[in-house]
Design a protein around this motif. Structure first.
Motif, PDB file in Angstrom:
ATOM      1  N   LEU A   1     101.891  -6.690  70.457  1.00  0.00           N
ATOM      2  CA  LEU A   1     101.869  -8.133  70.195  1.00  0.00           C
ATOM      3  C   LEU A   1     100.530  -8.530  69.576  1.00  0.00           C
ATOM      4  N   LEU A   2      99.454  -8.011  70.153  1.00  0.00           N
ATOM      5  CA  LEU A   2      98.123  -8.388  69.690  1.00  0.00           C
ATOM      6  C   LEU A   2      97.882  -7.891  68.266  1.00  0.00           C
ATOM      7  N   LYS A   3      98.433  -6.723  67.958  1.00  0.00           N
ATOM      8  CA  LYS A   3      98.287  -6.186  66.606  1.00  0.00           C
ATOM      9  C   LYS A   3      99.013  -7.089  65.597  1.00  0.00           C
ATOM     10  N   ALA A   4     100.171  -7.584  66.016  1.00  0.00           N
ATOM     11  CA  ALA A   4     100.971  -8.418  65.110  1.00  0.00           C
ATOM     12  C   ALA A   4     100.286  -9.740  64.812  1.00  0.00           C
ATOM     13  N   ILE A   5      99.418 -10.185  65.714  1.00  0.00           N
ATOM     14  CA  ILE A   5      98.835 -11.518  65.577  1.00  0.00           C
ATOM     15  C   ILE A   5      97.371 -11.438  65.122  1.00  0.00           C
ATOM     16  N   SER A   6      96.890 -10.236  64.792  1.00  0.00           N
ATOM     17  CA  SER A   6      95.514 -10.060  64.308  1.00  0.00           C
ATOM     18  C   SER A   6      95.240 -11.018  63.141  1.00  0.00           C
ATOM     19  N   PRO A   7      94.069 -11.623  63.028  1.00  0.00           N
ATOM     20  CA  PRO A   7      92.850 -11.447  63.825  1.00  0.00           C
ATOM     21  C   PRO A   7      92.720 -12.436  65.004  1.00  0.00           C
ATOM     22  N   LEU A   8      93.824 -12.882  65.550  1.00  0.00           N
ATOM     23  CA  LEU A   8      93.740 -13.825  66.665  1.00  0.00           C
ATOM     24  C   LEU A   8      93.844 -13.126  68.018  1.00  0.00           C
ATOM     25  N   GLU A   9      93.755 -11.770  68.017  1.00  0.00           N
ATOM     26  CA  GLU A   9      94.035 -11.044  69.253  1.00  0.00           C
ATOM     27  C   GLU A   9      93.075 -11.392  70.392  1.00  0.00           C
ATOM     28  N   ARG A  10      91.835 -11.803  70.028  1.00  0.00           N
ATOM     29  CA  ARG A  10      90.883 -12.131  71.094  1.00  0.00           C
ATOM     30  C   ARG A  10      91.329 -13.369  71.872  1.00  0.00           C
ATOM     31  N   ILE A  11      91.887 -14.325  71.141  1.00  0.00           N
ATOM     32  CA  ILE A  11      92.378 -15.540  71.793  1.00  0.00           C
ATOM     33  C   ILE A  11      93.661 -15.228  72.550  1.00  0.00           C
ATOM     34  N   VAL A  12      94.599 -14.595  71.867  1.00  0.00           N
ATOM     35  CA  VAL A  12      95.926 -14.387  72.452  1.00  0.00           C
ATOM     36  C   VAL A  12      95.844 -13.432  73.647  1.00  0.00           C
ATOM     37  N   GLY A  13      95.064 -12.374  73.527  1.00  0.00           N
ATOM     38  CA  GLY A  13      94.924 -11.430  74.634  1.00  0.00           C
ATOM     39  C   GLY A  13      94.427 -12.103  75.899  1.00  0.00           C
ATOM     40  N   ALA A  14      93.462 -12.985  75.743  1.00  0.00           N
ATOM     41  CA  ALA A  14      92.888 -13.664  76.904  1.00  0.00           C
ATOM     42  C   ALA A  14      93.818 -14.739  77.462  1.00  0.00           C
ATOM     43  N   SER A  15      94.868 -15.087  76.714  1.00  0.00           N
ATOM     44  CA  SER A  15      95.784 -16.132  77.187  1.00  0.00           C
ATOM     45  C   SER A  15      96.857 -15.592  78.116  1.00  0.00           C
ATOM     46  N   LEU A  16      96.873 -14.270  78.306  1.00  0.00           N
ATOM     47  CA  LEU A  16      97.961 -13.658  79.074  1.00  0.00           C
ATOM     48  C   LEU A  16      97.574 -13.327  80.510  1.00  0.00           C
ATOM     49  N   GLN A  17      96.308 -13.453  80.855  1.00  0.00           N
ATOM     50  CA  GLN A  17      95.881 -13.042  82.187  1.00  0.00           C
ATOM     51  C   GLN A  17      94.638 -13.818  82.618  1.00  0.00           C
ATOM     52  N   ASN A  18      94.414 -13.851  83.932  1.00  0.00           N
ATOM     53  CA  ASN A  18      93.158 -14.390  84.438  1.00  0.00           C
ATOM     54  C   ASN A  18      92.018 -13.463  84.030  1.00  0.00           C
ATOM     55  N   ILE A  19      90.826 -14.032  83.918  1.00  0.00           N
ATOM     56  CA  ILE A  19      89.670 -13.224  83.513  1.00  0.00           C
ATOM     57  C   ILE A  19      88.474 -13.604  84.389  1.00  0.00           C
ATOM     58  N   ALA A  20      87.712 -12.585  84.821  1.00  0.00           N
ATOM     59  CA  ALA A  20      86.470 -12.824  85.560  1.00  0.00           C
ATOM     60  C   ALA A  20      85.367 -12.015  84.883  1.00  0.00           C
ATOM     61  N   SER A  21      84.420 -12.702  84.243  1.00  0.00           N
ATOM     62  CA  SER A  21      83.358 -12.016  83.506  1.00  0.00           C
ATOM     63  C   SER A  21      82.008 -12.231  84.183  1.00  0.00           C
ATOM     64  N   PRO A  22      81.368 -11.155  84.673  1.00  0.00           N
ATOM     65  CA  PRO A  22      79.989 -11.303  85.152  1.00  0.00           C
ATOM     66  C   PRO A  22      79.095 -11.673  83.970  1.00  0.00           C
ATOM     67  N   THR A  23      78.299 -12.739  84.114  1.00  0.00           N
ATOM     68  CA  THR A  23      77.497 -13.211  82.982  1.00  0.00           C
ATOM     69  C   THR A  23      76.018 -13.381  83.305  1.00  0.00           C
ATOM     70  N   LEU A  24      75.651 -13.360  84.577  1.00  0.00           N
ATOM     71  CA  LEU A  24      74.252 -13.629  84.924  1.00  0.00           C
ATOM     72  C   LEU A  24      73.961 -12.942  86.249  1.00  0.00           C
ATOM     73  N   ILE A  25      72.781 -12.337  86.330  1.00  0.00           N
ATOM     74  CA  ILE A  25      72.450 -11.621  87.562  1.00  0.00           C
ATOM     75  C   ILE A  25      71.004 -11.934  87.924  1.00  0.00           C
ATOM     76  N   SER A  26      70.716 -12.129  89.208  1.00  0.00           N
ATOM     77  CA  SER A  26      69.325 -12.372  89.581  1.00  0.00           C
ATOM     78  C   SER A  26      69.023 -11.782  90.950  1.00  0.00           C
ATOM     79  N   ALA A  27      67.884 -11.087  91.009  1.00  0.00           N
ATOM     80  CA  ALA A  27      67.442 -10.474  92.261  1.00  0.00           C
ATOM     81  C   ALA A  27      66.024  -9.952  92.068  1.00  0.00           C
ATOM     82  N   GLY A  28      65.266  -9.990  93.145  1.00  0.00           N
ATOM     83  CA  GLY A  28      63.958  -9.344  93.146  1.00  0.00           C
ATOM     84  C   GLY A  28      62.892 -10.106  92.398  1.00  0.00           C
ATOM     85  N   ASN A  29      61.609  -9.818  92.769  1.00  0.00           N
ATOM     86  CA  ASN A  29      60.509 -10.398  92.022  1.00  0.00           C
ATOM     87  C   ASN A  29      59.324  -9.446  91.893  1.00  0.00           C
TER      88      ASN A  29
END
Ligand SMILES: [Zn+2]
Length: 436
Positions: free
Chosen positions: A270-298
């Motif tokens: 499906l994603l191949k058929a809709i290229s170059p929109l696969e980044r949008i369409v792929g993410a529309s099919l499932q929940n996503i959890a992206s680690p984006t920031l980390i902090s610890a220590g000094n």
């Protein structure tokens, strides 16, 4: 006297002007604000006889509102909205200055080209042409050029809905970003994607607690090591594909178009058929959890007792509680999870009389082209307007070249819009105001 500009020419000219106002939104009050762009838009509207209101929750953070009386005042209103702020840009990285409004290689380059000054320009050009010609829209239209979308609408749509809801009185439906752009299928057919749903947002902070101590010694409970293990697990996790009414229709429509049954559990074809929109369409099919920031220590020779990470999570409409439960289970018992920001998911009906009007307007100017609903994996001001009971659609028409990487342009370096794509949307929007 020179002949008046065509609405298409004026849309290009207005878009260039808008892009030359640096309306960068840094997420705080450091930026220049939207006032100059708002005053410019207000001037274009008052020049053709519309009354405008400039609204500033904070100095410089300006929204422009206007009511454009329709042919049938008995019908409910339609909200048409565009945000005038943009995300920041670093000029040194760009081929053309991000605030230069330059045209080169058939494209208009700069911040806001696709997100989303082009639509503000189309709106202004079409409204002006119709006001000059005495052609009202089919029903009352509320025009909104809003501030601060790129920071969650705190000084824009969110603020307006909370503090000035009467501005939208009588509106039952809305159009804005991100939709109405074309995708060309492998069989050459062009489909225009109308946004009918958006994922919701949850930002999680995950914290691990260990034993503080000297970096030179044995330590049985290192908070950073524990957090690293959890973030690896969450970051690599793929949530299952789950369809909503919108994505089910999207896949069915594509399957029918291409005479090939796509299986949601194996979306690669499906994603191949809709290229170059696969980044949008792929993410529309499932929940996503992206680690984006980390902090610890000094300090390098001190093992900290706490480590924390922040995650940008996007859940599908109707799946919020289930997503939270599965996320917390995935993190496991050795950390605490805290939600520090959240926003709703939205989904509207398709088809409706309004989407039929969109389809007819598109087909008139791109014969044979169709319209399908899709789910945007990100968020827009539609979330705020939907709290007023307004059914929101992404419909800001662009006819894109088949290989144009539309998703990459959003917030990217060298953001640009093909000039012909921008021009195409002008008569489509004009036609839509007759049918809406
Ligand atoms: Zn946007």
């Amino acid at each position: 006297m020179s002949a008046p500009m065509s609405a298409e020419d004026e849309a290009v000219s207005i878009c260039r002007d808008l892009m030359r106002f640096d309306t960068s939104n840094y997420g705080d009050d450091r930026g220049p604000g939207e006032r100059l762009a708002a005053e410019y838009a207000a001037g274009l509207l008052t020049e053709v006889g519309l009354d405008v209101e400039l609204i500033e929750p904070r100095p410089g953070r300006t929204t422009v509102m206007a009511r454009w009386p329709g042919a049938d005042p008995e019908r409910p209103g339609l909200l048409v909205h565009a945000h005038t702020d943009v995300v920041p840009a670093e000029p040194a990285l760009w081929r053309h200055h991000p605030f230069g409004g330059e045209i080169a290689d058939g494209c208009l380059w700069g911040r806001g080209a696709v997100d989303m000054k082009y639509f503000a320009a189309q709106m202004l050009a079409v409204v002006r042409a119709r006001m000059r010609a005495g052609r009202p829209p089919a029903r009352d239209v509320v025009l909104a050029f809003v501030a601060d979308e790129e920071n969650g609408g705190r000084l824009g749509a969110r603020w307006l809905v909370d503090n000035r809801p009467e501005l939208f009185e009588g509106c039952t439906e809305a159009i804005g970003e991100v939709g109405g752009f074309s995708a060309t299928l492998p069989n050459g057919r062009r489909l225009y994607l109308v946004e009918t749903a958006e994922k919701g947002v949850i930002w999680f902070r995950v914290t691990t607690k260990g034993i503080a101590g000297h970096g030179s010694m044995l330590n049985s409970s290192n908070a950073i090591a524990q957090l690293g293990e959890i973030m690896h697990r969450v970051g690599e996790h793929r949530f299952p594909v789950q369809l909503t009414p919108t994505t089910r229709q999207f896949i069915d429509a594509l399957s029918a178009e291409l005479d090939e049954q796509f299986h949601p559990d194996d979306p690669d074809a499906l994603l191949k058929a809709i290229s170059p929109l696969e980044r949008i369409v792929g993410a529309s099919l499932q929940n996503i959890a992206s680690p984006t920031l980390i902090s610890a220590g000094n300090k390098t020779n001190v093992i900290p007792s706490l480590a924390s990470a922040e995650l940008d999570c996007r859940f599908l409409p109707g799946h919020e509680d289930e997503f939270i439960a599965s996320f917390v289970a995935l993190v496991g018992p050795n950390a605490t999870c805290e939600i520090f920001y959240r926003d709703i998911a939205v989904e509207t009906d398709f088809p409706t009389p309004l989407t039929h009007a969109m389809a007819a307007s598109v087909a008139r100017h791109d014969p044979g082209a169709g319209v399908i609903p899709y789910l945007l994996p990100a968020g827009t001001d539609a979330k705020h307007f939907s709290r007023l009971g307004i059914a929101c659609y992404g419909f800001a028409p662009l006819k894109l070249p088949a290989d144009f990487d539309f998703p990459a342009a959003f917030h990217g370096v060298d953001e640009r819009v093909p000039v012909d794509a921008l021009r195409f949307g002008v008569p489509v929007l004009d036609d839509f105001f007759d049918r809406c």
